[in-house]
Design a protein around this motif. Structure first.
Motif, short mmCIF file in Angstrom:
data_model
loop_
_atom_site.label_atom_id
_atom_site.label_comp_id
_atom_site.label_asym_id
_atom_site.label_seq_id
_atom_site.Cartn_x
_atom_site.Cartn_y
_atom_site.Cartn_z
N LEU A 55 0.37 12.85 -8.29
CA LEU A 55 0.49 11.38 -8.28
C LEU A 55 1.95 10.95 -8.23
N GLY A 56 2.85 11.91 -8.30
CA GLY A 56 4.28 11.58 -8.28
C GLY A 56 4.81 11.18 -9.64
N TYR A 57 4.05 11.45 -10.71
CA TYR A 57 4.51 11.15 -12.07
C TYR A 57 5.31 12.36 -12.55
N ARG A 58 6.60 12.36 -12.30
CA ARG A 58 7.41 13.54 -12.60
C ARG A 58 7.77 13.62 -14.07
N GLU A 59 8.07 12.46 -14.64
CA GLU A 59 8.33 12.46 -16.07
C GLU A 59 7.65 11.27 -16.70
N MET A 60 7.55 11.33 -18.03
CA MET A 60 6.88 10.24 -18.72
C MET A 60 7.76 8.99 -18.72
N ALA A 103 5.04 -2.76 -24.94
CA ALA A 103 6.02 -2.47 -23.89
C ALA A 103 5.78 -3.44 -22.76
N LYS A 104 6.81 -3.66 -21.98
CA LYS A 104 6.71 -4.69 -20.95
C LYS A 104 5.76 -4.27 -19.82
N THR A 105 5.42 -5.22 -18.99
CA THR A 105 4.56 -4.99 -17.83
C THR A 105 5.20 -3.97 -16.90
N GLY A 160 3.80 1.58 -17.43
CA GLY A 160 2.93 2.75 -17.39
C GLY A 160 2.00 2.88 -18.58
N LYS A 161 1.57 1.74 -19.13
CA LYS A 161 0.69 1.78 -20.29
C LYS A 161 -0.70 2.31 -19.93
N THR A 162 -1.16 2.02 -18.72
CA THR A 162 -2.51 2.46 -18.33
C THR A 162 -2.63 3.99 -18.39
N ALA A 163 -1.63 4.67 -17.85
CA ALA A 163 -1.69 6.14 -17.89
C ALA A 163 -1.60 6.64 -19.32
N ARG A 183 -9.42 6.27 -12.26
CA ARG A 183 -10.06 7.15 -11.28
C ARG A 183 -9.05 8.14 -10.72
N ARG A 184 -7.83 7.67 -10.48
CA ARG A 184 -6.80 8.59 -9.97
C ARG A 184 -6.47 9.65 -11.01
N LEU A 185 -6.39 9.23 -12.26
CA LEU A 185 -6.08 10.19 -13.32
C LEU A 185 -7.22 11.17 -13.54
P1 ADP Z 1 1.58 -1.59 -17.45
O1 ADP Z 1 0.13 -1.51 -17.83
O2 ADP Z 1 2.48 -1.06 -18.50
O3 ADP Z 1 1.98 -2.95 -16.98
P2 ADP Z 1 0.84 0.20 -15.32
O4 ADP Z 1 0.07 1.13 -16.16
O5 ADP Z 1 0.05 -0.72 -14.46
O6 ADP Z 1 1.85 -0.65 -16.20
O7 ADP Z 1 1.84 1.09 -14.44
C1 ADP Z 1 2.75 0.54 -13.52
C2 ADP Z 1 2.96 1.50 -12.37
O8 ADP Z 1 3.65 2.66 -12.79
C3 ADP Z 1 1.67 1.98 -11.74
O9 ADP Z 1 1.79 1.87 -10.33
C4 ADP Z 1 1.56 3.44 -12.14
O10 ADP Z 1 0.90 4.19 -11.16
C5 ADP Z 1 3.02 3.84 -12.28
N1 ADP Z 1 3.27 4.93 -13.26
C6 ADP Z 1 2.68 5.08 -14.47
N2 ADP Z 1 3.19 6.16 -15.10
C7 ADP Z 1 4.12 6.70 -14.29
C8 ADP Z 1 5.01 7.83 -14.39
N3 ADP Z 1 5.02 8.60 -15.46
N4 ADP Z 1 5.85 8.07 -13.37
C9 ADP Z 1 5.84 7.26 -12.28
N5 ADP Z 1 5.04 6.19 -12.11
C10 ADP Z 1 4.19 5.90 -13.10
#
Ligand code: ADP
Ligand code: MG
Length: 288
Positions: free
Chosen positions: A27-32, A53-55, A58-61, A98-100
């Motif tokens: 998914l290109g998530y290289r680091e947290m 944390a702000k919008t 990456g809160k969803t992941a 779904r992607r995760l």
């Molecule tokens: P939030 O809920 O905090 O507003 P999201 O969860 O919608 O933010 O994430 C914002 C974007 O960052 C999404 O497109 C997601 O795919 C991407 N993202 C989440 N975690 C990572 C990561 N570790 N590295 C790169 N991109 C990420």
């Protein structure tokens, strides 16, 4: 706990399956992100968490990885429940989940939001779902009709909790929390966490860890301009600013639906490609 935002950390430092690590890589998530680095260790330890944390941080992941880490796909029951303030957010969260979940076979993720018929949702629930992403009103409808059993929920996520309270969903959330298993883990995500909310949420969370990640951009990186105009000049002023700055895309916020419509019409009349988005629209128009 307040975490500095500039220390990159690898997902590999977490107790995640190699399939999940490979998926995150793909998914290109290289680091947290900062909020992931701060919250995931606690989430994976099954602690209740309040994360601020702000919008776009990456809160969803963060909660998605937590839900999936303990999900048993062979058990057809709702194990993860995410409650979001709007249909659009629920769809976004479900897509990210779904992607995760690509790295785990046969995970069923279902969205239950208003504006669509109940019957197909009931049918989908009968087929079994592992994770439900829902808006409060529709979820309460299902609880009231006994078409969903939340007694099996292991992870309850209240996403954008501050917005849900602002939108008047607090009582609904109380009802939803009461329908969930008391043995669940509860994760609350919010951009802000005012004291009255802390008070109100106390009964939902068990000895929660509070994590707050400061905004990543210094205010100096965002230029803020204030224009004083009369109400009559307002829509015209927006059009002039757009012609002057020529941005590729713009979000304009208005305080009423009527003003949204008026501004959109004014911009369209000036040849600007504008559309309005507000609560009364049909779901099809909102998706568009
Ligand atoms: P939030 O809920 O905090 O507003 P999201 O969860 O919608 O933010 O994430 C914002 C974007 O960052 C999404 O497109 C997601 O795919 C991407 N993202 C989440 N975690 C990572 C990561 N570790 N590295 C790169 N991109 C990420
Ligand atoms: Mg979010």
């Amino acid at each position: 706990m307040t975490i500095p935002t500039d220390t990159p950390q690898s997902f590999a430092s977490l107790a995640l399956s190699s399939a999940m690590l490979a998926n995150l890589e793909s998914l290109g998530y290289r680091e947290m992100t900062a909020i992931q680095a701060a919250s995931l260790p606690e989430i994976l330890q099954q602690r209740d968490v309040i994360a601020q944390a702000k919008t776009g941080s990456g809160k969803t992941a963060a909660f998605g990885i937590g839900i999936l880490a303990k999900l048993n796909p062979a058990y057809f029951a709702v194990q993860g429940l995410v409650v979001c303030p709007t249909r659009e957010l629920a769809d976004q969260v479900a897509n990210e989940l779904r992607r995760l979940a690509r790295c785990i076979d046969n995970v069923k993720i279902l969205t239950l939001t208003g504006g669509t018929a109940m019957r197909p949702q009931i049918a989908s629930l009968e087929h079994g779902a592992h994770i439900v992403v829902a808006t409060p009103g529709r979820l309460l409808d299902h609880i009231g009709r006994n078409s969903i059993n939340l007694g099996t929920v292991q992870t309850l996520v209240l996403d954008e909790a501050d917005r849900m309270v602002d939108m008047g969903f607090y009582e609904d959330i109380v009802g939803i929390v009461a329908a969930c298993s008391p043995r669940r883990q509860t994760l609350l995500f919010s951009a802000t966490y005012p004291d009255d909310m802390r008070q109100a949420n106390q009964s939902f969370l068990r000895d929660p860890v509070e994590i707050k990640v400061e905004a990543q951009h210094a205010s100096s990186q965002i230029e803020q301009l204030f224009f004083m105009v009369t109400p009559e000049e307002r829509n015209q002023a927006v059009a002039q600013l757009l012609f002057a700055y020529r941005p590729t895309s713009t979000l304009a916020f208005c305080n009423t639906k009527i003003h949204c419509r008026e501004l959109t019409e004014e911009l369209q009349a000036q040849g600007i490609d504008a559309i309005a988005l507000y609560g009364d629209l049909e779901q099809r128009e909102r998706d568009e």
